[in-house]
Scaffold this motif. Structure first.
Motif, short mmCIF file in Angstrom:
data_model
loop_
_atom_site.label_atom_id
_atom_site.label_comp_id
_atom_site.label_asym_id
_atom_site.label_seq_id
_atom_site.Cartn_x
_atom_site.Cartn_y
_atom_site.Cartn_z
N GLY A 153 0.74 -1.19 0.04
CA GLY A 153 0.01 -0.12 -0.04
C GLY A 153 1.01 1.29 -0.09
O GLY A 153 1.89 1.31 -0.83
N ALA B 297 2.96 2.45 2.14
CA ALA B 297 4.38 1.88 2.41
C ALA B 297 5.09 1.58 1.43
O ALA B 297 6.37 1.93 1.15
CB ALA B 297 4.42 0.98 3.54
N ILE C 275 9.04 -1.75 4.78
CA ILE C 275 8.51 -0.41 5.25
C ILE C 275 7.05 -0.91 5.70
O ILE C 275 6.35 -1.21 5.00
CB ILE C 275 8.56 0.38 3.99
CG1 ILE C 275 9.98 0.65 3.44
CG2 ILE C 275 7.93 2.04 4.70
CD1 ILE C 275 9.92 1.62 2.16
N ALA D 78 -6.58 5.82 6.49
CA ALA D 78 -5.77 6.22 5.43
C ALA D 78 -4.31 6.92 6.21
O ALA D 78 -4.25 7.69 6.99
CB ALA D 78 -6.50 7.23 4.66
N LYS E 58 -5.37 7.43 -2.05
CA LYS E 58 -5.83 7.91 -0.82
C LYS E 58 -7.46 8.26 -1.30
O LYS E 58 -8.34 7.93 -0.47
CB LYS E 58 -5.10 9.04 -0.51
CG LYS E 58 -4.79 9.51 0.89
CD LYS E 58 -3.87 9.03 1.50
CE LYS E 58 -3.88 7.30 1.59
NZ LYS E 58 -2.53 7.00 2.17
N VAL F 183 -3.32 -4.95 8.38
CA VAL F 183 -3.67 -6.08 7.58
C VAL F 183 -2.84 -7.22 8.08
O VAL F 183 -1.78 -7.38 7.55
CB VAL F 183 -3.69 -5.84 6.05
CG1 VAL F 183 -4.20 -7.03 5.43
CG2 VAL F 183 -4.28 -4.52 5.73
#
Ligand code: F6R
Length: 362
Positions: free
Chosen positions: A54, A56, A99, A152, A238, A359
């Motif tokens: 995502g 990161a 990350i 987010a 986003k 997640v």
């Protein structure tokens, strides 16, 4: 506690000057970049492989541009869920970097475990220092963003970028790629970044106005080149997450290879283009969009606005920063556009449908 803001996301966006400042103080001393023990020596490394998910992952994609351009260090960047099952060969003298805001993302952790016995060294950039990913790394670099509650990711992204840029500068120094003058220019601009960010927060109202129009669209495109390409993806991600509007990002140069077929007057196109070394090229892509009726929202600086701001639907003008810092600063308008578009649509900004903050299952 939302600290007087309507949403955690708004609070966390506004916190960025102070958390970036905290992050800089953790890694930047009078004499330059200082990393915690056991430190990092980039002369022993030939290659870097980055995996994340995502937002990161998009921080990692930005870091690839930095490491390659500033330090001459080749970088592979992967989505962790792809990396872990592809059985990628890991050549000697490869550092593996992960990350993760939460430090608990299942795919990123699995990618780390895959590299454990194969990479020369395992590093992570995390927000939660006691997380699994941090514990299983040889060196974990905390981003000092403070707890992030909004689903987010906002302040974690800009703090990840800050740490990654400092790492790229360290790599450039270790590998003899950075003149003292260039190094000092970058460090001076970095130290000024919290103040610059504060000034940019003043664009909130202009961005909110533009967002009211975006909220009526069904599809939105984001375009960027070079350092703005990963950020175009972050802007689209986003927006999808919290406003549920379909958004896609393309490298500006890819437009004519397909996606330009989508352009008509109903598709707003957000162009992220500070007046950098690739500006003229992005502007010519932007003109192709406008020639087909596309409505361009140009995010640029005063020099860019003076050249290309006249015929576009709207300009959002950012303060000037050296090119190398633009991904960190331009994350802000990307976040605010998504935020205000979601507000205009009335969606639940902090708890978007179908999403979880961390997640931990694949
Ligand atoms: C996007 C977002 C997600 C996370 C992704 C990775 O706004 O928050 O895309 O970035 O799930 O999470 P971490 O960084 O905790 O590994």
């Amino acid at each position: 506690d939302k600290g007087g803001y309507k949403h955690f996301m708004a609070k966390e966006i506004a916190e960025q000057p102070s958390v970036i400042s905290a992050c800089l103080s953790a890694y930047l001393t009078e004499s330059g970049v200082a990393l915690p023990d056991p430190g990092i020596d980039f002369t022993t490394i030939d290659r870097l492989t980055i995996s994340a998910c995502g937002t990161a992952y998009l921080a990692g994609l930005t870091a690839k541009y930095w490491f390659e351009q500033v330090a001459g260090l080749p970088v592979d960047v992967d989505i962790a869920s792809e990396f872990r099952y592809r059985e990628p060969p890991i050549p000697p003298k490869t550092a593996a970097l992960f990350i993760s805001q939460s430090g608990e993302t299942a795919d990123t952790l699995a990618a780390l475990r895959y590299c454990r016995d194969k990479a020369s060294v395992v590093w992570s950039v995390v927000n939660v220092p006691e997380s699994s990913i941090a514990r299983e790394s040889d060196l974990a670099l905390p981003i000092h963003a403070g707890i992030e509650i909004g689903v987010a990711s906002t302040k974690a992204f800009t703090c990840q970028l800050t740490v990654l840029l400092l790492l790229a500068l360290k790599a450039a120094e270790d590998r003899g790629r950075l003149t003292p003058e260039r190094r000092d220019d970058i460090l001076t601009a970095l130290r000024a970044l919290p103040g610059t960010f504060n000034a940019a927060l003043g664009r909130d109202e202009v961005i909110a106005q533009a967002a009211r129009r975006l909220s009526e669209a069904r599809d939105i495109l984001f375009l960027g080149r070079g350092l703005m390409y990963p950020l175009a993806h972050e802007g689209a991600l986003k927006l999808k997450e919290i406003s549920y509007i379909h958004a896609e990002a393309y490298a500006s140069g890819e437009l004519k290879h397909g996606p330009i077929a989508l352009i008509d007057k109903n598709v707003p196109v957000v162009v992220l283009a500070p007046k950098d070394s690739l500006f003229e090229k992005t502007v010519s892509n932007m003109q192709e969009v406008m020639a087909r009726g596309g409505q361009v929202l140009l995010v640029t600086d005063s020099a860019g606005a003076a050249i290309a701001g006249n015929d576009v639907w709207k300009v959002i003008q950012m303060p000037e920063v050296p090119e190398i810092l633009t991904p960190i600063l331009y994350a802000l308008p990307a976040q605010l556009l998504a935020y205000h578009t979601a507000i205009a649509k009335g969606t639940d900004v902090d708890q978007p449908r179908n999403l979880a903050k961390s997640v931990t299952v694949e």
